[in-house]
Design an enzyme around this catalytic site. Sequence first.
Site, PDB file in Angstrom:
ATOM      1  N   GLN A   1       0.647  -0.917   0.247  1.00 11.80           N
ATOM      2  CA  GLN A   1      -0.550   0.109   0.044  1.00 11.80           C
ATOM      3  C   GLN A   1       0.397   1.546   0.463  1.00 11.80           C
ATOM      4  OE1 GLN A   1      -3.985  -0.887   2.243  1.00 11.80           O
ATOM      5  NE2 GLN A   1      -2.769  -1.804   3.472  1.00 11.80           N
ATOM      6  N   LEU A   2       1.870   1.388   0.955  1.00 11.53           N
ATOM      7  CA  LEU A   2       2.730   2.017   1.267  1.00 11.53           C
ATOM      8  C   LEU A   2       3.740   2.850  -0.163  1.00 11.53           C
ATOM      9  CD1 LEU A   2       3.683   5.351   2.804  1.00 11.53           C
ATOM     10  CD2 LEU A   2       5.164   3.592   4.212  1.00 11.53           C
TER      11      LEU A   2
ATOM     12  N   ASP B   1      15.314 -10.450  -4.142  1.00  7.81           N
ATOM     13  CA  ASP B   1      14.659 -10.472  -2.342  1.00  7.81           C
ATOM     14  C   ASP B   1      16.300 -10.146  -1.594  1.00  7.81           C
ATOM     15  OD1 ASP B   1      15.479 -12.216  -0.284  1.00  7.81           O
ATOM     16  OD2 ASP B   1      16.095 -14.305  -1.565  1.00  7.81           O
TER      17      ASP B   1
ATOM     18  N   THR C   1       6.860   1.169  13.176  1.00 14.41           N
ATOM     19  CA  THR C   1       5.733   0.521  13.138  1.00 14.41           C
ATOM     20  C   THR C   1       5.140   0.664  14.459  1.00 14.41           C
ATOM     21  OG1 THR C   1       4.110  -1.072  13.233  1.00 14.41           O
ATOM     22  CG2 THR C   1       5.934  -1.094  13.777  1.00 14.41           C
TER      23      THR C   1
ATOM     24  N   TYR D   1       6.801 -10.201  15.514  1.00 14.53           N
ATOM     25  CA  TYR D   1       7.225  -8.208  14.318  1.00 14.53           C
ATOM     26  C   TYR D   1       7.281  -7.089  14.996  1.00 14.53           C
ATOM     27  CZ  TYR D   1       4.905  -5.176  11.440  1.00 14.53           C
ATOM     28  OH  TYR D   1       5.077  -4.040  10.565  1.00 14.53           O
TER      29      TYR D   1
ATOM     30  N   LYS E   1      11.359  -4.891  14.232  1.00 10.67           N
ATOM     31  CA  LYS E   1      11.336  -3.554  13.316  1.00 10.67           C
ATOM     32  C   LYS E   1      12.017  -2.735  14.611  1.00 10.67           C
ATOM     33  CE  LYS E   1       9.090  -2.367  10.432  1.00 10.67           C
ATOM     34  NZ  LYS E   1       9.282  -2.333   9.394  1.00 10.67           N
TER      35      LYS E   1
END
Length: 284
Positions: free
Chosen positions: A11-12, A36, A101, A125, A129
Amino acid sequence: MKILVTGVTGQLGYDVVCEGLNRSLTMIGIGSKDLDLTNEQLVYQYIREYNPDAIIHCAAYTAVDKAEDDHENCLDVNVNGTKYLATVAKEINAKFMFISTDYVFDGKGEAPFVETDTPNPVGYYGKTKYEAEKVVQSLLSEWFIVRISWIFGLNGGNFVKTMLRLAETRNELNVVGDQVGSPTNTFDLSHLLLDMIQTDRYGIYHSTNEGFCSWAEFAEEIFRLAEKSVKVNAIATEEYPTRAVRPKNSRMSKQKLIDNGFYTLPSWQDSLKRYLYALQHEVK
């Protein structure tokens, strides 16, 4: 300015490339099929060949629940991939922007997290990050780290599209009402990121649309604007168990944007209204 954007199929990344092209910037958008990110030598070779002036790293392993059982792949993409990109960015003297995030925080309390708060992620997750943030800061002397939350864009799946789809067959839905954050339109966000990358005002930023709501309130506004008759029942997080723990408080302060001469994004309600119009008219 030549800007390489990872995660162009998301999306971004998609909106950043589109906005860059609208500004007549030279944009290189890449997805996992193009490169990759977990292959160190390929990353170095690819980036050296294109030799961008800046890298906006939007790509990530974002399957939050799956990440709890898929540590190796999540770590490889989010930490190692970021490390390779940051390393080669330093070599070619390219500006580097890492998209992070709200999941780096533990979600405790009700006050908005500020940019200087120490992260304390509760899920795997979020941990990867945060590790990636630390990698960027250790490898580069100048960097942008931009934490975002609850994004929705035209290219890809998101909460808004899910709610609209469910509204076709349901007239009542249970939606979590005790997780609070800021829905963020990737169209708005892409403008700010491109403005930011063309400056030397480095640092950690929080960037979301203005205002806070729960997922249940977000759903209610989606149905109101889309004129869908769906009753939303706000439920507790505990009533909707997921593999990964979600932060209940995803409020983030955007004071650093203001202090550094940037601007805050429009309200999430305004942004949602424009998004639904774009979705309906297939404006891309």
